[in-house]
Design a protein around this motif. Structure first.
Motif, mmCIF file in Angstrom:
data_model
loop_
_atom_site.group_PDB
_atom_site.id
_atom_site.type_symbol
_atom_site.label_atom_id
_atom_site.label_comp_id
_atom_site.label_asym_id
_atom_site.label_seq_id
_atom_site.Cartn_x
_atom_site.Cartn_y
_atom_site.Cartn_z
ATOM 1 N N ALA A 97 4.558 17.507 -1.325
ATOM 2 C CA ALA A 97 3.868 17.486 -0.034
ATOM 3 C C ALA A 97 3.950 16.090 0.574
ATOM 4 C CB ALA A 97 2.414 17.884 -0.233
ATOM 5 N N ASN A 98 3.732 16.034 1.869
ATOM 6 C CA ASN A 98 3.821 14.749 2.568
ATOM 7 C C ASN A 98 2.538 13.941 2.370
ATOM 8 O OD1 ASN A 98 4.232 12.666 4.281
ATOM 9 N ND2 ASN A 98 4.896 13.938 6.005
ATOM 10 N N ARG A 99 2.678 12.818 1.677
ATOM 11 C CA ARG A 99 1.484 12.031 1.341
ATOM 12 C C ARG A 99 0.838 11.383 2.568
ATOM 13 N NH1 ARG A 99 5.979 9.830 -0.426
ATOM 14 N NH2 ARG A 99 6.630 7.834 0.473
ATOM 15 N N PHE B 55 0.839 -1.210 0.000
ATOM 16 C CA PHE B 55 0.000 0.000 0.000
ATOM 17 C C PHE B 55 0.873 1.258 0.000
ATOM 18 C CE2 PHE B 55 -1.780 3.302 2.858
ATOM 19 C CZ PHE B 55 -2.703 3.825 1.965
ATOM 20 N N GLU B 56 1.904 1.270 0.869
ATOM 21 C CA GLU B 56 2.787 2.442 0.956
ATOM 22 C C GLU B 56 3.476 2.686 -0.396
ATOM 23 O OE1 GLU B 56 2.789 4.346 3.476
ATOM 24 O OE2 GLU B 56 2.156 3.154 5.203
ATOM 25 N N ARG B 57 3.877 1.585 -1.025
ATOM 26 C CA ARG B 57 4.564 1.700 -2.323
ATOM 27 C C ARG B 57 3.629 2.318 -3.377
ATOM 28 N NH1 ARG B 57 5.399 -0.701 -7.113
ATOM 29 N NH2 ARG B 57 3.659 -2.139 -6.852
ATOM 30 N N VAL B 58 2.402 1.784 -3.430
ATOM 31 C CA VAL B 58 1.457 2.262 -4.456
ATOM 32 C C VAL B 58 0.998 3.689 -4.145
ATOM 33 C CG1 VAL B 58 -0.815 1.827 -5.495
ATOM 34 C CG2 VAL B 58 0.750 -0.066 -5.088
ATOM 35 N N LEU B 59 0.822 3.988 -2.843
ATOM 36 C CA LEU B 59 0.413 5.347 -2.461
ATOM 37 C C LEU B 59 1.436 6.370 -2.968
ATOM 38 C CD1 LEU B 59 -1.304 7.409 -0.922
ATOM 39 C CD2 LEU B 59 -0.041 6.817 1.154
ATOM 40 N N LYS B 60 2.712 6.035 -2.824
ATOM 41 C CA LYS B 60 3.775 6.949 -3.279
ATOM 42 C C LYS B 60 3.639 7.212 -4.785
ATOM 43 C CE LYS B 60 8.806 7.128 -3.150
ATOM 44 N NZ LYS B 60 9.995 6.379 -2.797
ATOM 45 N N LEU B 61 3.436 6.127 -5.547
ATOM 46 C CA LEU B 61 3.312 6.264 -7.000
ATOM 47 C C LEU B 61 2.063 7.059 -7.385
ATOM 48 C CD1 LEU B 61 4.174 2.658 -8.255
ATOM 49 C CD2 LEU B 61 5.642 4.668 -8.210
ATOM 50 N N GLU B 62 0.934 6.698 -6.740
ATOM 51 C CA GLU B 62 -0.334 7.354 -7.100
ATOM 52 C C GLU B 62 -0.354 8.815 -6.675
ATOM 53 O OE1 GLU B 62 -2.321 6.328 -9.146
ATOM 54 O OE2 GLU B 62 -2.019 4.157 -9.207
ATOM 55 N N TRP B 63 0.321 9.098 -5.569
ATOM 56 C CA TRP B 63 0.395 10.505 -5.112
ATOM 57 C C TRP B 63 1.104 11.344 -6.170
ATOM 58 C CZ3 TRP B 63 -1.495 13.108 -0.862
ATOM 59 C CH2 TRP B 63 -0.975 14.368 -0.625
ATOM 60 N N PRO C 216 3.289 22.197 0.151
ATOM 61 C CA PRO C 216 4.397 21.667 0.961
ATOM 62 C C PRO C 216 4.531 22.364 2.311
ATOM 63 C CG PRO C 216 5.097 22.045 -1.284
ATOM 64 C CD PRO C 216 3.715 22.579 -1.178
ATOM 65 N N GLU C 217 4.324 23.695 2.334
ATOM 66 C CA GLU C 217 4.544 24.406 3.600
ATOM 67 C C GLU C 217 3.476 24.062 4.646
ATOM 68 O OE1 GLU C 217 2.762 27.204 0.520
ATOM 69 O OE2 GLU C 217 4.309 25.691 0.641
ATOM 70 N N GLU C 218 2.386 23.414 4.208
ATOM 71 C CA GLU C 218 1.329 23.066 5.157
ATOM 72 C C GLU C 218 1.668 21.811 5.944
ATOM 73 O OE1 GLU C 218 -2.941 23.187 4.320
ATOM 74 O OE2 GLU C 218 -2.335 23.607 2.274
ATOM 75 N N GLU C 219 2.604 21.019 5.400
ATOM 76 C CA GLU C 219 2.849 19.671 5.931
ATOM 77 C C GLU C 219 2.866 19.526 7.444
ATOM 78 O OE1 GLU C 219 6.009 17.352 4.255
ATOM 79 O OE2 GLU C 219 5.824 18.566 2.453
ATOM 80 N N PRO C 220 3.735 20.275 8.192
ATOM 81 C CA PRO C 220 3.908 19.955 9.606
ATOM 82 C C PRO C 220 2.627 20.077 10.422
ATOM 83 C CG PRO C 220 5.594 21.489 8.841
ATOM 84 C CD PRO C 220 4.568 21.388 7.777
#
Ligand SMILES: Nc1nc2c(ncn2[C@@H]2O[C@H](COP(=O)(O)OP(=O)(O)OP(=O)(O)O)[C@@H](O)[C@H]2O)c(=O)[nH]1
Length: 297
Positions: free
Chosen positions: A249-251, A125-133, A284-288
């Protein structure tokens, strides 16, 4: 595509066959023309010609041809069995290569799937999430996620036993697989009795419709759970998140928000779906700070 390596033996046998054929034709022609009638009977067999010291009576070229054909014949007789050995070994190696390729594919599949439920595991799931993101960011398309948790599953296990619990998990996984039928959709076990459905190119409305379909299908399937305080059958709570991803951005925020939606659904009485109010653009700046955002029912 596999290309078969050419056997050096087959080249050799072709060559010796050609030499033999040319020599025999030459022998036959000379015999018919009566150029050397006393030796004509010997020509068809070059080895016999050599034994009878044909070189004494034949022109040197013809004797050489006979000699060469004899050698070629002898080598062909030796090489043919070797050729067959080579061919059968080659066929065995090809079979072995195919067997290993199939085994490799099975191992890759096993490493990516959950042994109990037969759906993708957390790592996959983590692998596919990275690709789909990344793909969603590139194509400026929404990406949605459902986080699904079986209601009162501890009670189910305590009431019916762990094996029945496993069967129940499989039943729910089966419903998810049937519901999320688009080729891009992915169903995975996130951990314990939590599962996720990742849906590329899907808006928050589409994700909500999918969640409702899952509730409806579970009600229809009616996996018995009479001890449940929620319903007579197995039910789930679902958290929905949907975003327009931005490349850097952080997925993990997609998972966090679905998790928060799930928490809200549980808190609000279970057997329901909760989501954040708006489709959000994640910069990206929203991430934290995003982890603190609370989804609403
Ligand atoms: N049979 C079985 N049970 C599992 C498996 N993985 C996790 N569980 C059980 O799932 C249960 C989860 O219980 P909780 O996290 O307390 O949640 P719950 O009882 O579902 O309650 P709510 O989520 O609040 O509705 C635990 O009893 C785990 O042992 C599994 O692979 N098989």
């Amino acid at each position: 595509m596999h290309t078969k390596p050419k056997s050096p033996l087959s080249s050799w046998t072709s060559l010796t066959g050609c030499v033999l054929a040319v020599t025999l034709l030459l022998d036959a022609a000379l015999s018919l023309n009566g150029l050397v009638p006393e030796q004509a009977a010997l020509f068809p067999n070059a080895v016999a010609a050599l034994e009878s010291r044909a070189s004494d009576v034949l022109p040197p070229g013809i004797a050489l041809a006979g000699f060469v054909s004899g050698i070629a014949l002898a080598l062909t007789v030796i090489m043919l069995p070797m050729h067959h050995v080579y061919r059968s070994r080659e066929a065995r190696l090809l079979q072995e290569r195919e067997r290993l390729a199939a085994q490799n594919a099975r191992l890759v599949h096993q490493a990516a799937s959950d042994g109990l439920l037969g759906i993708a595991n957390r790592r996959e799931f983590e692998r596919v999430l990275k690709l789909e993101w990344r793909r969603a960011a590139r194509e400026r398309q929404p990406l949605s996620l459902l986080m699904i948790d079986i209601d009162c599953f501890k009670l189910f296990n305590d009431t019916y036993g762990h094996q029945a619990g496993d069967t129940c998990l499989r039943g729910v996984a089966d419903v998810l697989r049937t519901a999320a039928a688009r080729p891009g959709d992915m169903v995975a076990r996130y951990g314990g009795e939590e599962m996720v459905v990742l849906m590329p190119h899907t808006s928050v409305e589409g994700a909500m419709r999918m969640a409702e379909r899952i509730h409806a299908m579970l009600a229809e399937r009616a996996l018995s759970f009479s001890a449940s305080p929620v319903a007579q059958h197995v039910t789930v709570s679902i958290g929905v998140s949907s975003m327009l991803p931005v490349r850097n951005a952080n997925r993990s925020v997609l998972v966090q928000q679905a998790d928060e939606g799930l928490y809200t659904a549980k808190e609000s009485g279970r057997n329901r779906t909760a989501t954040m109010p708006n489709l959000r653009l994640i910069a990206p700046e929203e991430e934290p700070s995003l982890g603190s955002h609370r989804a609403q029912a």
